[in-house]
Design an enzyme around this catalytic site. Sequence first.
Site: not given
Length: 265
Positions: A163, A192, A210
């Site tokens: 945005h 993850g 991760a």
Amino acid sequence: MRRWPSRWVEALDLYIRAQSTGWGAYLLEQSLMAVLRDLPGLLGIALRGMAYRLILNAWGFPYIARGVRLAQPRRITLGRGVYLDEGVYLHACPNGIVIGEGTVIMHGSVLHVYNFRGLPGSGITIGRRCFIGEYNVIRGQGGVTIGDFVYTGPMVQILAVNHVFADPDRLIAEQGITARGIVIEDDVWLGGGAVVLDGVRIGRGAVVGAGAVVTQDIPPYAIAVGVPARVVGSRRETSRPVEGPIFHGGLPAVQSMVLSREGSP
């Protein structure tokens, strides 16, 4: 008061166009999914694999678990041996979603093109024999291209949209978006919770730790960690000792077996 019927029809038509490619296609798609989407077990997978070929593009037999939601399915292409786990949501929109043979999309993942602005580069393409982990989110407004043998951990986000917020005196919602696209090359592992932001290219063989937030390009075979992600080593140069035994087989073996039965070269 006379305008209410026409407004209702316009709103309904907008919803139909967001979900499908036309009224006739929508009725067929919703009828099949209403009957088959939540049918459990092997029977459900078998019936969906046969019937859903009427509403999407499937090369071979698609393995679709219960509760999978498809929007704009005529713009979804599944290669041989693709598996969509429970609760997966694919929303194709123009330019579509293409998933290569043997790829697994785990439960709760969302692949959403969401192109209602006519963006020319939108779409999601995932290569062969990838593994998209649980509750991943892939947003393809700017276009997401993922190569072969890419693995992602749970809750990874790949977001090809941003945005604009440059003007503090205007609502962010009124300032538009940018959508440059994301490319993830072959043999990449995203740990993850990693987040990949718009405009990024991750080179072949790279590893992203991760929880890392990738805001810039990652070179091939690099190891990147942190927020924002920074390169801390290279798989080509860094010797990393392995702790504990190494186990082989698992998903790669299953993918090979399924594709051999599908007659893949």
